[in-house]
Scaffold this active site. Structure first.
Site, PDB file in Angstrom:
ATOM      1  N   ASP A  68       0.859  -1.182   0.000  1.00 36.50           N
ATOM      2  CA  ASP A  68       0.000   0.000   0.000  1.00 36.50           C
ATOM      3  C   ASP A  68       0.903   1.242   0.000  1.00 36.50           C
ATOM      4  OD1 ASP A  68      -2.348   1.455   0.133  1.00 36.50           O
ATOM      5  OD2 ASP A  68      -2.647   1.147   2.281  1.00 36.50           O
ATOM      6  N   GLU A 102       2.489   4.832  -4.206  1.00 37.86           N
ATOM      7  CA  GLU A 102       2.385   5.675  -5.408  1.00 37.86           C
ATOM      8  C   GLU A 102       3.707   6.373  -5.772  1.00 37.86           C
ATOM      9  OE1 GLU A 102      -1.229   4.281  -4.320  1.00 37.86           O
ATOM     10  OE2 GLU A 102       0.030   5.460  -3.002  1.00 37.86           O
ATOM     11  N   ASP A 155      -8.791   3.742  -2.391  1.00 33.33           N
ATOM     12  CA  ASP A 155      -9.642   4.188  -1.283  1.00 33.33           C
ATOM     13  C   ASP A 155     -10.948   4.796  -1.792  1.00 33.33           C
ATOM     14  OD1 ASP A 155      -7.672   3.336   0.390  1.00 33.33           O
ATOM     15  OD2 ASP A 155      -6.829   5.318   0.754  1.00 33.33           O
TER      16      ASP A 155
END
Length: 799
Positions: free
Chosen positions: A405, A408, A483
């Site tokens: 997670d 990015e 999300d």
């Protein structure tokens, strides 16, 4: 007409006339008199690569996206020079390069235009960063449609949209918000019922404009790097998607349990809470194969550690969960806490593995543990080190999967939410700034994680999931859409995103069922479960901020409907596993938007909601509250309503009644759908028969079933079973031919064949040309027969 001089005045530069060319095996180089070089490479007859440089030479040719094992080689290549252009011809397409300005047109062999440059390649000098902003514009015909581009939260057809690719942590993103978590710079164009593909392999921030700024122009550009794109000839969308998926690579088969139902929340802790949740699934008989531990399982959010207060003996706990059929999946983020007592931090510091700013110091950013440094996953040595860190988690403790997670990469409390653009990266020996490496950072982290988990899980198969990804990430990892929010609009978005990811090469994808942010109503949760069980990756996940989101957090009716649909998913596991096999063998997407399923029917070109799950199940989710039915488009052909077995003729929009515990699901006439008995987890039951739901059709239909040992690598040695059922229906006959491949002997010995839609009374049944004595009355009453799995031909005659 605009001249080159006028356009240059606007700041853009263009290639001038071609002054020479050379042919070198599979590539042709064209040189302009203002030092532009165009390199055209014939990868295959239907796959051509175009590279441009304005420097007079090409930089090192390196890509993280391209799979080294992709197929290449062509049957025919001819290069000819005419007065005004050069022509490159393969056995599939013709490519014309104009001498005056390097503009390109691509035709099929019947001289139909497939794609042509409008202004073509042009560039603008980037004074802020040096280098060029590289641009490409193509002419677009009226009626042309565009699809693909990964996780975009907008209509399936991208016509009229401008989109941005820059991996971004977009908590609670909205419809049409840009950019999002994934970067897949690949699109499919469809015009005059012919499809083609463009893959713009550039990891800088990229943009795509599909007739948004100018009505008949499609353009794409990047804030640096090279104009480097692949043209893929169809003419079928399935050819384009298969070629793109072959080019960027396919995953290996996941363990079958990874296709089961997964339960997750931020966060399940302490151990007693985890055990309570897993026990409740078993008590309520809702099948579940995986339980997730979010960041709170760690000691102060330090990766590869455990909070001993919450989880005093993780090895024991993981073993006890495994005894009950639950595989444990844990989260691992890229941020490594700055803490001189923390062994992972100390080792990375000693070995100089963290990302640095341009002027030397380590890049520092705040994430869950506080101030962190970040490994440079673009360095192969760092990836190897990272892979080794998984030994304890996987080998010693017994964790079965890892969830990446925040990759990015996400950084908190800074305006751009990520690294400064001057951070330096190794980029596998091609040093660069974060401007170039940003979009592939998450993929390289997932790659390193995959190699670690695979090494220590062996001889079992690994399971990895990532939030951020660049084209080609599917070789290493599954993904989810990030999300999202517990709203009806987000249910619509999830449906589109997973379809879009499927035709963008990343098939193993799902959404957070029920929504991550905020709290769904029972009805919204129910409708999301009903969609989610038809997604390749099936996981409920929530932030936990607004209450619980397990099925029993709602009323009893929600529990019953959840059980009904999760049971259905577990019954369909052999069908889903077969879909996955076809994805990795042939590049066939597991979910097919209607336009992919039947591009010749223009009614499908703007459909969003309906999709085909595998090859033969049509699904249309309910996307609004209080619905007692909905209008939907049923594609051409004959389809059986799954709930009523009534037959409908497609090729039209129709109203379909539905209930709270149903959504519209149809099965293609002629299909043979394999089903397992309901299990609480994969491998719980031994069973002696495989159920085959056979839907009668007048005419022919082929169905396939792939099975193996459900984990491990014996399938790569030929130990698999691949069945092909050829069903032929006539007015008073039904013929089923079975062809078997592979060396795996399935554990069951019989097929239970459910006969659905048989239009005649049974007169006799022959197996391998011999009439068999059966109780025909019982077969007609129960609508099924049981046969030995070794049959070759089953022939049913009617009267």
């Amino acid at each position: 007409m605009i001249t080159n001089t006028e356009l240059e005045f606007k700041g853009d530069l263009y290639p001038s006339k071609i002054v020479s060319f050379e042919h070198d095996v599979d590539s042709v180089f064209f040189h302009s008199d203002n030092s532009v070089i165009l390199k055209v490479t014939i990868v295959r007859d239907s796959l051509i690569r175009f590279r441009y440089t304005t420097k007079g030479y090409f930089s090192n040719d390196f890509s993280y996206a391209i799979d080294k094992s992709h197929s290449h080689g062509y049957n025919f290549l001819e290069i000819t020079e005419e007065l005004e252009f050069y022509k490159i011809q393969t056995s599939k397409v013709k490519c014309i390069i104009q001498k005056i300005d390097m503009r390109i047109s691509i035709f099929d062999l019947n001289d139909n235009v497939l794609l042509e440059d409008e202004l073509g390649f042009h560039w603008e000098e980037s004074y802020e960063f040096g280098g060029n902003i590289v641009k490409m514009s193509k002419a677009s015909k009226d009626g042309e449609c565009f699809y693909g581009l990964g996780d975009k939260a907008t209509q399936m057809n991208l016509k009229g949209k401008r989109l941005e690719n820059f991996a971004t942590d977009q908590y609670a993103f909205q419809k049409d918000q840009e950019p999002l978590y994934k970067v897949v710079p690949f699109y499919i164009g469809l015009q005059h019922k012919q499809a083609y593909g463009i893959f713009f392999d550039n990891t800088f921030r990229t943009f795509f404009d599909f007739c948004h700024e100018r009505r008949n122009v499609t353009s794409f550009w990047a804030e640096g790097g090279e104009m480097n794109y692949y043209f893929i000839h169809g003419p079928q969308m399935e050819d384009v998607v298969a070629s793109y998926t072959d080019l960027t690579g396919k995953p290996e088969l996941p363990p079958l349990w990874a296709l089961g139902y997964h339960q997750c929340k931020w966060s399940y802790f302490p151990e007693s809470n985890v055990k309570e949740v897993t026990a409740k699934f078993r008590e309520l008989k809702i099948p579940c194969d995986a339980i997730y531990l979010d960041i709170d399982y760690m000691d102060g959010f330090r990766c590869f550690t455990w909070n001993k207060e919450y989880f005093p003996d993780p090895k024991r706990m993981v073993a006890e969960l495994a005894e009950d059929g639950f595989k444990t999946v844990v989260i691992i983020d890229p941020g490594i806490k700055i803490d001189k007592e923390y062994s992972v931090y100390k080792e990375a510091l000693e070995k100089d593995y963290f990302c640095k700013r341009a002027d030397g110091p380590y890049m520092k950013g705040k994430v869950w543990p506080g101030e962190c440094n970040f490994p440079d996953y673009t360095n192969p040595e760092v990836r190897e080190w990272w892979a080794g860190l998984f030994k304890e988690l996987i080998s010693d403790i017994g964790v079965k999967g890892v969830w990446n997670d925040m990759n990015e990469p996400a950084v908190m409390e800074v305006p751009n939410k990520t690294f400064p653009m001057d951070v330096r990266h190794d980029y596998d020996g091609n040093p660069c700034s974060h401007r170039k490496a940003h979009n592939i950072y998450g993929t390289q982290m997932a790659r390193a994680t995959y190699h670690g988990v695979k090494r220590f899980a062996y001889p079992k198969r690994p399971f990895i999931i990532t939030r951020s990804a660049y084209a080609g990430a599917q070789r290493y990892t599954s993904s989810w859409t990030g999300d999202n929010v517990a709203t009806w609009e987000h249910l619509w978005i999830a449906n589109i995103q997973v379809q879009r990811m499927s035709i963008s090469g990343m098939g193993f994808t799902g959404s957070d069922i029920g929504g991550f942010a905020e709290q769904p109503s029972g009805e919204l949760f129910t409708r999301w479960i009903q969609l989610g069980v038809f997604h390749p990756f099936c996981r409920t996940h929530s932030s936990g901020d607004h209450g619980d989101q397990e099925p029993w957090a709602f009323d009893e009716e929600v529990v019953d409907i959840t059980r009904k649909f999760v049971n259905l998913r577990y019954q369909l596991l052999p069908y889903l596993y077969t879909m996955f096999w076809q994805y990795i063998e042939e590049g066939i997407p597991m979910l097919k938007p209607l336009v992919y399923f039947d591009q010749a029917d223009t009614q499908t070109h703007y459909r969003n909601d309906e999709f085909v799950f595998g090859n033969q199940i049509l699904v249309c989710p309910i996307l609004e509250p209080n619905a007692i039915g909905r209008r939907m488009y049923v594609p051409r052909g004959q389809w059986y309503n799954y709930w009523t077995n009534s037959l409908v003729n497609g090729g039209k929009e129709m109203w379909v009644d539905t209930k709270y515990d149903e959504i519209p699901v149809f099965v293609k006439a002629g299909a043979v759908i394999p089903k397992y008995p309901v299990q609480q987890y994969v491998g719980e039951l031994e069973f002696d028969e495989l159920t085959l739901d056979l839907y009668y059709k007048e005419g022919k239909e082929k169905s396939v079933v792939y099975e193996d040992a459900q984990d491990g690598y014996d399938y790569k040695k030929g130990r698999y079973s691949f069945l092909t059922f050829q069903v032929t229906g006539k007015e008073l006959e039904l013929n089923i031919q079975l062809h078997k491949e592979g060396k795996y002997d399935t554990p069951y010995s019989m097929y239970k064949i459910n006969l659905i839609g048989l239009p005649f009374k049974i007169k006799s049944i022959e197996i391998d040309n011999e009439e068999v004595a059966v109780d025909i009355e019982a077969i007609e009453r129960d609508n099924y027969l049981i046969v030995d799995k070794e049959f070759n031909v089953l022939h049913i005659t009617g009267k």
